[in-house]
Design a protein around this motif. Sequence first.
Motif, PDB file in Angstrom:
ATOM      1  N   THR A   4      75.180 -81.014 108.465  1.00 20.74           N
ATOM      2  CA  THR A   4      75.465 -82.101 108.919  1.00 20.74           C
ATOM      3  C   THR A   4      74.793 -82.947 108.125  1.00 20.74           C
ATOM      4  O   THR A   4      73.648 -82.636 107.641  1.00 20.74           O
ATOM      5  N   ILE A   5      75.611 -84.006 107.541  1.00 23.73           N
ATOM      6  CA  ILE A   5      75.027 -85.052 106.672  1.00 23.73           C
ATOM      7  C   ILE A   5      74.921 -86.342 107.484  1.00 23.73           C
ATOM      8  O   ILE A   5      75.756 -86.766 108.125  1.00 23.73           O
ATOM      9  N   ARG A  51      84.819 -76.938  98.056  1.00 26.33           N
ATOM     10  CA  ARG A  51      84.186 -76.161  99.016  1.00 26.33           C
ATOM     11  C   ARG A  51      85.215 -75.846 100.369  1.00 26.33           C
ATOM     12  O   ARG A  51      86.064 -76.451 100.569  1.00 26.33           O
ATOM     13  N   PRO A  52      84.895 -74.916 100.667  1.00 26.33           N
ATOM     14  CA  PRO A  52      86.023 -74.296 102.100  1.00 26.33           C
ATOM     15  C   PRO A  52      85.873 -75.082 103.125  1.00 26.33           C
ATOM     16  O   PRO A  52      86.871 -74.815 103.871  1.00 26.33           O
ATOM     17  N   PHE A  53      84.991 -75.786 103.449  1.00 25.31           N
ATOM     18  CA  PHE A  53      84.972 -76.553 104.531  1.00 25.31           C
ATOM     19  C   PHE A  53      84.099 -78.038 104.506  1.00 25.31           C
ATOM     20  O   PHE A  53      83.213 -77.980 103.176  1.00 25.31           O
ATOM     21  N   TYR A  54      84.024 -78.648 105.385  1.00 23.86           N
ATOM     22  CA  TYR A  54      83.662 -80.211 105.063  1.00 23.86           C
ATOM     23  C   TYR A  54      82.416 -80.343 106.135  1.00 23.86           C
ATOM     24  O   TYR A  54      82.399 -79.605 107.228  1.00 23.86           O
ATOM     25  N   PRO A  55      81.311 -80.835 105.781  1.00 24.59           N
ATOM     26  CA  PRO A  55      80.106 -80.945 106.707  1.00 24.59           C
ATOM     27  C   PRO A  55      80.483 -81.823 108.026  1.00 24.59           C
ATOM     28  O   PRO A  55      81.382 -82.689 107.973  1.00 24.59           O
ATOM     29  N   ASN A  56      79.635 -81.769 108.939  1.00 24.04           N
ATOM     30  CA  ASN A  56      79.918 -82.863 110.164  1.00 24.04           C
ATOM     31  C   ASN A  56      79.144 -84.167 109.507  1.00 24.04           C
ATOM     32  O   ASN A  56      78.157 -83.947 108.741  1.00 24.04           O
ATOM     33  N   VAL A  57      79.540 -85.127 110.035  1.00 21.32           N
ATOM     34  CA  VAL A  57      79.143 -86.549 109.532  1.00 21.32           C
ATOM     35  C   VAL A  57      78.446 -87.012 110.654  1.00 21.32           C
ATOM     36  O   VAL A  57      79.233 -87.375 111.664  1.00 21.32           O
ATOM     37  N   LYS A  58      77.090 -87.747 110.669  1.00 25.75           N
ATOM     38  CA  LYS A  58      76.739 -88.520 111.500  1.00 25.75           C
ATOM     39  C   LYS A  58      76.350 -89.860 111.001  1.00 25.75           C
ATOM     40  O   LYS A  58      76.092 -89.848 109.954  1.00 25.75           O
TER      41      LYS A  58
END
Length: 70
Positions: A4-5, A51-58
């Motif tokens: 999570t970023i 990258r193979p996936f994106y982070p969650n974003v807060k």
Amino acid sequence: MKQTIIFEISQEEDGGFVAECLTEDIFTQGDTWEELKMNINEAVKGFYFDRPFYPNVKLHLVKDEMLVIQ
């Protein structure tokens, strides 16, 4: 577990928004809240393109407001 970023968001005097990621070198802006969210989405995709996936974003909205006590 997915990363999570966090973006710290401030509103400019003209009403627009500026977003800065606290852990990565990602910055963007938008004239409206909806435009800002779309721009954050594109900025995150661009930053993590390899990258193979994106982070969650807060999103964390920081609001400075002067309160005059009378």
